[in-house]
Design a protein around this motif. Structure first.
Motif, mmCIF file in Angstrom:
data_model
loop_
_atom_site.group_PDB
_atom_site.id
_atom_site.type_symbol
_atom_site.label_atom_id
_atom_site.label_comp_id
_atom_site.label_asym_id
_atom_site.label_seq_id
_atom_site.Cartn_x
_atom_site.Cartn_y
_atom_site.Cartn_z
ATOM 1 N N GLY A 162 0.785 -1.219 0.000
ATOM 2 C CA GLY A 162 0.000 0.000 0.000
ATOM 3 C C GLY A 162 0.818 1.270 0.000
ATOM 4 N N VAL A 163 2.112 1.165 -0.340
ATOM 5 C CA VAL A 163 2.968 2.356 -0.334
ATOM 6 C C VAL A 163 3.280 2.841 -1.743
ATOM 7 N N GLY A 164 2.811 2.118 -2.752
ATOM 8 C CA GLY A 164 3.087 2.500 -4.128
ATOM 9 C C GLY A 164 1.942 2.144 -5.051
ATOM 10 N N ARG A 165 1.972 2.756 -6.224
ATOM 11 C CA ARG A 165 0.984 2.492 -7.262
ATOM 12 C C ARG A 165 1.718 2.204 -8.564
ATOM 13 N N LEU A 166 1.342 1.143 -9.240
ATOM 14 C CA LEU A 166 1.977 0.796 -10.515
ATOM 15 C C LEU A 166 1.541 1.797 -11.577
ATOM 16 N N HIS A 167 2.488 2.597 -12.062
ATOM 17 C CA HIS A 167 2.141 3.595 -13.072
ATOM 18 C C HIS A 167 2.126 2.992 -14.463
#
Length: 395
Positions: A229-234
């Protein structure tokens, strides 16, 4: 070879590596400073201890290494009468390359741009004998980042200067009007993004604390950041360069020349592993986690190995990572051209004298993989064109 001569050559390798500067290193902290480098060299030059033909494989804990690890876990090396020890895990590209150059390990997977640099900057007599995979890398951003323009004025982490990740990230930044910079404070007003080299294992914590706004690296670190929950796949890097090779299988040229049967068996095992992975990705993910080859959470490994992405051309969903072993000459040539457009913190002048069309013949030995492909059902069985030629596709 005498001890004096061996020591002299090792010293030359070390000096060459250090002269390459940041372009080879993953950062001073990755090796823990000069003391750690000295310890590594001492370990690498120590006697191997047993009078066997045991081969050693070195790898980073990323899905790019999957064929080498699955080949070991499934006993594919043993089936080919090879004595191969459990693959040795390294935490940074710098330490893996150092161990390879000093022959602590015999075979590694390596970033393809770094393989070119080893050959032409360090002068190492290495050979690329197959591709490990295609795709498998991504750009992961902090949860609040929704578009590339928001990266202006921030730091973004890369795994190494001569990595396909750095090259394609810079291509994406420029396409959105941003300028990558090195050792210079980034400016939102000027639209600059500072690139920092970071060990893959350090990227998720850095993103979580906000010290970086994004990173680009191989899986399962992208999947791991999303899972926590600390990143988002761009975006997947395969969207930037279709079916690009990131990591390749590299061995010393003298092994290929003096022990061609051994080299052939190693490549055969790797191609057989790729076939097995393509046939059952979930089983491969379970092996990688269950046998402890990849220490990340099993769910992240599963997502990385089995996940798919929409095809921008409207075709069926594409694998997040795929496994095609043939090293296309067209890719090597285009890679050299792309390297010339890449900002790095280190020596890049060696590229000026390279003819893109000749680098492949000097670095790549495809005789083993051609034989392996023929033995394992031909190009179609591995998702390759029958002609073993292709046109490179970049956005």
């Amino acid at each position: 070879m005498t001890d004096d001569l061996r020591g002299h050559r090792l010293a030359l390798s070390r000096r060459s590596l250090l002269r390459a500067g940041g372009a080879l290193a993953v950062g001073a902290g990755a090796l823990g400073g000069a003391g750690a480098l000295g310890s590594l060299l001492s370990a690498a030059t120590a006697p191997r201890g047993v009078a066997t033909e045991e081969l050693r494989i070195g790898y980073l804990p990323i899905t790019d290494a999957a064929p080498l690890l699955v080949a070991h876990g499934d006993g594919l090396y043993e089936q080919r009468r090879l004595l191969v020890g459990r693959p040795v895990l390294f935490r940074s590209w710098a330490s893996l390359m150092e161990a390879f150059l000093t022959r602590q390990v015999d075979l590694i997977h390596l970033l393809m741009p770094s393989a070119i640099q080893l050959r032409h900057v360090v002068g190492a007599d290495v050979r690329v004998v197959s591709w490990n995979h295609t795709g498998g890398g991504a750009i992961t951003v902090a949860p609040h980042v929704t578009e590339v323009a928001q990266l202006a004025g921030t730091q973004v982490a890369i795994p190494g200067w001569w990595s396909i990740h750095n090259m394609l990230l810079q291509r994406v930044l420029r396409a959105h009007g941003l300028t990558p910079v090195v050792r210079r404070a980034p400016s939102r007003a000027e639209g600059t993004v500072e690139l920092v080299v970071m060990g893959p294992a350090d990227m998720i914590p850095a993103l979580a604390t906000g010290s970086i706004s994004a990173f680009t690296v191989a899986d399962p670190f992208n999947a791991g950041a999303v899972a926590r929950g600390v990143g988002r796949l761009h975006m997947l890097l395969d969207e930037v360069w279709r079916d690009h090779a990131c990591c390749v299988t590299v061995l010393h040229a003298d092994l290929a020349e003096s022990r061609p049967d051994t080299a052939q068996a190693l490549v055969d095992a790797g191609v057989a592993a790729q076939l097995g992975i393509r046939a059952d990705r979930s089983a491969a993910a379970a092996l990688l986690s269950g046998r402890g080859y990849l220490p990340q959470p099993p769910k992240a490994v599963e997502v990385a190995m089995t996940g798919t992405a929409d095809d921008p051309d409207g075709g069926p969903p594409r694998p997040r990572i795929d496994f095609h072993p043939y090293p296309f000459p067209s890719f090597t040539s285009e890679l050299v051209r792309q390297m010339r457009q890449t900002v790095v913190d280190g020596e890049a002048g060696f590229l000026d004298g390279l003819d893109p069309s000749s680098v492949h013949a000097d670095l790549v030995d495809d005789r083993f993989v051609r034989t392996a492909i023929a033995r394992h059902g031909g190009p179609a069985a591995l998702g390759l064109p029958a002609s073993l030629t292709r046109h490179e596709r970049l956005i």
